[in-house]
Design a protein around this motif. Structure first.
Motif, PDB file in Angstrom:
ATOM      1  N   VAL A  65       1.247  -1.572  -0.320  1.00  0.00           N
ATOM      2  CA  VAL A  65       0.056  -0.166   0.387  1.00  0.00           C
ATOM      3  C   VAL A  65       0.776   1.266   0.550  1.00  0.00           C
ATOM      4  CG1 VAL A  65      -1.452   0.966   1.140  1.00  0.00           C
ATOM      5  CG2 VAL A  65      -2.097  -0.731   1.358  1.00  0.00           C
ATOM      6  N   ALA A  66       1.985   1.195   0.888  1.00  0.00           N
ATOM      7  CA  ALA A  66       3.280   2.293   0.736  1.00  0.00           C
ATOM      8  C   ALA A  66       3.428   2.997  -0.246  1.00  0.00           C
ATOM      9  CB  ALA A  66       4.350   2.495   2.172  1.00  0.00           C
ATOM     10  N   SER A  67       3.967   1.320  -1.193  1.00  0.00           N
ATOM     11  CA  SER A  67       4.770   1.754  -2.022  1.00  0.00           C
ATOM     12  C   SER A  67       3.192   2.527  -3.666  1.00  0.00           C
ATOM     13  CB  SER A  67       5.255   0.734  -3.082  1.00  0.00           C
ATOM     14  OG  SER A  67       4.198  -0.754  -2.986  1.00  0.00           O
ATOM     15  N   GLY A  68       2.210   1.754  -4.206  1.00  0.00           N
ATOM     16  CA  GLY A  68       1.263   2.226  -5.052  1.00  0.00           C
ATOM     17  C   GLY A  68       1.133   0.758  -5.749  1.00  0.00           C
ATOM     18  N   ILE A  96       1.123   5.965   4.748  1.00  0.00           N
ATOM     19  CA  ILE A  96      -0.354   5.391   5.409  1.00  0.00           C
ATOM     20  C   ILE A  96      -1.036   6.098   5.844  1.00  0.00           C
ATOM     21  CG2 ILE A  96      -1.045   3.157   6.109  1.00  0.00           C
ATOM     22  CD1 ILE A  96       0.260   1.849   3.997  1.00  0.00           C
ATOM     23  N   ARG A  97      -2.227   5.681   5.078  1.00  0.00           N
ATOM     24  CA  ARG A  97      -3.559   6.537   6.048  1.00  0.00           C
ATOM     25  C   ARG A  97      -4.565   5.534   6.166  1.00  0.00           C
ATOM     26  NH1 ARG A  97      -0.481   9.486   6.184  1.00  0.00           N
ATOM     27  NH2 ARG A  97       0.100  11.203   5.983  1.00  0.00           N
ATOM     28  N   ALA A  98      -5.714   5.927   7.283  1.00  0.00           N
ATOM     29  CA  ALA A  98      -6.903   4.981   7.719  1.00  0.00           C
ATOM     30  C   ALA A  98      -7.826   5.375   7.048  1.00  0.00           C
ATOM     31  CB  ALA A  98      -6.581   4.794   9.148  1.00  0.00           C
ATOM     32  N   VAL A 258      -7.912  -2.100  12.077  1.00  0.00           N
ATOM     33  CA  VAL A 258      -7.745  -0.703  11.049  1.00  0.00           C
ATOM     34  C   VAL A 258      -7.784  -0.859   9.680  1.00  0.00           C
ATOM     35  CG1 VAL A 258      -5.460  -0.278  11.257  1.00  0.00           C
ATOM     36  CG2 VAL A 258      -6.944   1.524  11.234  1.00  0.00           C
ATOM     37  N   VAL A 259      -8.327  -0.567   8.998  1.00  0.00           N
ATOM     38  CA  VAL A 259      -8.651  -0.076   7.087  1.00  0.00           C
ATOM     39  C   VAL A 259      -7.503   0.670   6.922  1.00  0.00           C
ATOM     40  CG1 VAL A 259      -9.488  -0.208   4.631  1.00  0.00           C
ATOM     41  CG2 VAL A 259     -10.520  -0.958   6.876  1.00  0.00           C
ATOM     42  N   LEU A 260      -6.636  -0.049   5.851  1.00  0.00           N
ATOM     43  CA  LEU A 260      -5.156   1.646   6.100  1.00  0.00           C
ATOM     44  C   LEU A 260      -5.383   1.525   4.664  1.00  0.00           C
ATOM     45  CD1 LEU A 260      -2.821  -0.271   7.607  1.00  0.00           C
ATOM     46  CD2 LEU A 260      -4.286   2.214   8.144  1.00  0.00           C
ATOM     47  N   GLY A 319     -10.114  12.560   2.148  1.00  0.00           N
ATOM     48  CA  GLY A 319     -12.014  11.527   1.807  1.00  0.00           C
ATOM     49  C   GLY A 319     -11.915  11.557   3.142  1.00  0.00           C
ATOM     50  N   ALA A 320     -11.432  10.488   3.878  1.00  0.00           N
ATOM     51  CA  ALA A 320     -12.679   9.236   4.795  1.00  0.00           C
ATOM     52  C   ALA A 320     -12.699  10.980   6.205  1.00  0.00           C
ATOM     53  CB  ALA A 320     -11.773   8.345   5.538  1.00  0.00           C
TER      54      ALA A 320
END
Length: 330
Positions: A65-68, A96-98, A258-260, A319-320
């Motif tokens: 996720v961090a690298s896309g 990373i964001r939640a 947690v959803v990341l 956005g969240a």
């Protein structure tokens, strides 16, 4: 309308096709259900022809996720917080964001056979009790994972000590609690140090054998919080069948999912993910509320305010955050 179909008005849509990748979704368990639930909700808001993939292998889900390389992953809250806090420099998880938090009541418990006649971990050391302790594998000096190694070593217990007492540290092949608890059920071990309290194997163990849950000393809990970021909790008296434990037990807390996502995710897409998590929450609750809440891997009901706030300090994606603020959950 059939089971699994949403009854809410769909609302906003993204008018573009998306190939949405979810990292770490190839293991049976609540995390796979979480991924499928979010994908099922999100697809109603995306352009026709959008695809969803649950992928496993390669880099760890955080790195993907961090690298896309992936759009979304999920984790226990502590694991995510610890990973994001401890990894810096190249390959950091700074992006990373939640999207949201999901409740999971859980803790680690050090459980021994009553036949050992010990009530505290210190007694194991004092008596040099020949315990056969089942733990998950890890890259620590003891071969156990980081938390178990931390607690054992804080009590002065190492693998050579256990072996010199006539016991054995039985290292598992996975991190899944049922493997290690199952060893005690099959009498291959007489002690286990694990979490996953909703796992049916824990309930089977306390039904089949006389076991004791041992408290973790307060100074070690404080040290675990300072050095590893773990919170502590109290196991309520009689949590299992109204009889185990026979007293309140202080221990290490491992609650929450947690959803990341990556901070570069399209803001409207992150908004829709948060919207799906809240407004379609009845769908994921239905997968778990067939069980009593103490045996459920996801704690229900889901409360939107907690979903917005209990992310272990990981910032919400903008956005969240926009969704939760619009709905007055923040």
């Amino acid at each position: 309308m059939g089971h699994g179909e949403y009854v809410l008005r769909v609302g906003p849509k993204l008018d573009k096709k998306i190939d949405f990748k979810i990292a770490g979704g190839m293991r049976l368990g609540p995390s796979t259900l979480i991924g499928a639930w979010l994908a099922q909700g999100l697809r109603k808001h995306l352009a026709r022809g959008s695809t969803f993939t649950m992928q496993s292998g390669g880099d760890d889900p955080f790195s993907q996720v961090a690298s896309g390389k992936a759009d979304l992953c999920y984790s226990t809250t502590h694991s995510a917080t610890a990973a994001l806090t401890m990894k810096h420099g190249n390959g950091s998880y700074a992006k990373i964001r939640a999207i949201c938090a999901l409740p999971k009541r859980d803790w680690y418990q050090f459980v021994v056979s009553s036949s050992l006649n010990v009530s505290f971990i210190e007694e194991i050391v004092e008596r040099k009790a020949p315990i056969r302790l089942a733990v998950p594998s890890g890259a620590t000096p003891s071969g156990a994972n980081k938390l178990q190694d931390f607690v054992l070593s804080s009590y002065g217990i190492g693998p050579t000590d256990i072996e010199s007492w006539g016991g054995k540290l039985i290292r598992g092949e996975s991190t899944r609690p049922h493997e290690h608890v199952g060893r005690v059920l099959r009498n291959e071990a007489d002690a286990v140090f694990e979490d996953g309290i909703a796992t049916r194997h824990w309930w089977e163990l306390f039904a089949a054998r006389e076991m004791r849950i041992l408290p973790i000393r307060e100074d070690i809990l404080v040290k675990a919080r300072c050095e590893l970021g773990y919170k502590s909790t109290i196991i309520p008296r009689g949590w299992f069948y109204g009889r185990v434990p026979d007293r309140e037990i202080p221990t290490v807390d491992s609650s929450g999912f947690v959803v990341l996502v990556n901070e570069n995710m399209d803001e409207d897409l992150a908004y829709l993910l948060a919207k799906c998590a809240v407004e379609y929450k009845a769908e994921i609750e239905a997968e778990f509320n067939i069980l009593p809440v103490e045996r459920s891997s996801l704690t229900y009901p889901l409360m939107p305010g907690d979903m917005a706030k209990d992310t272990g300090g990981i910032p919400l994606h903008k956005g969240a955050e926009r969704y939760f603020r619009e709905k007055n959950y923040l």
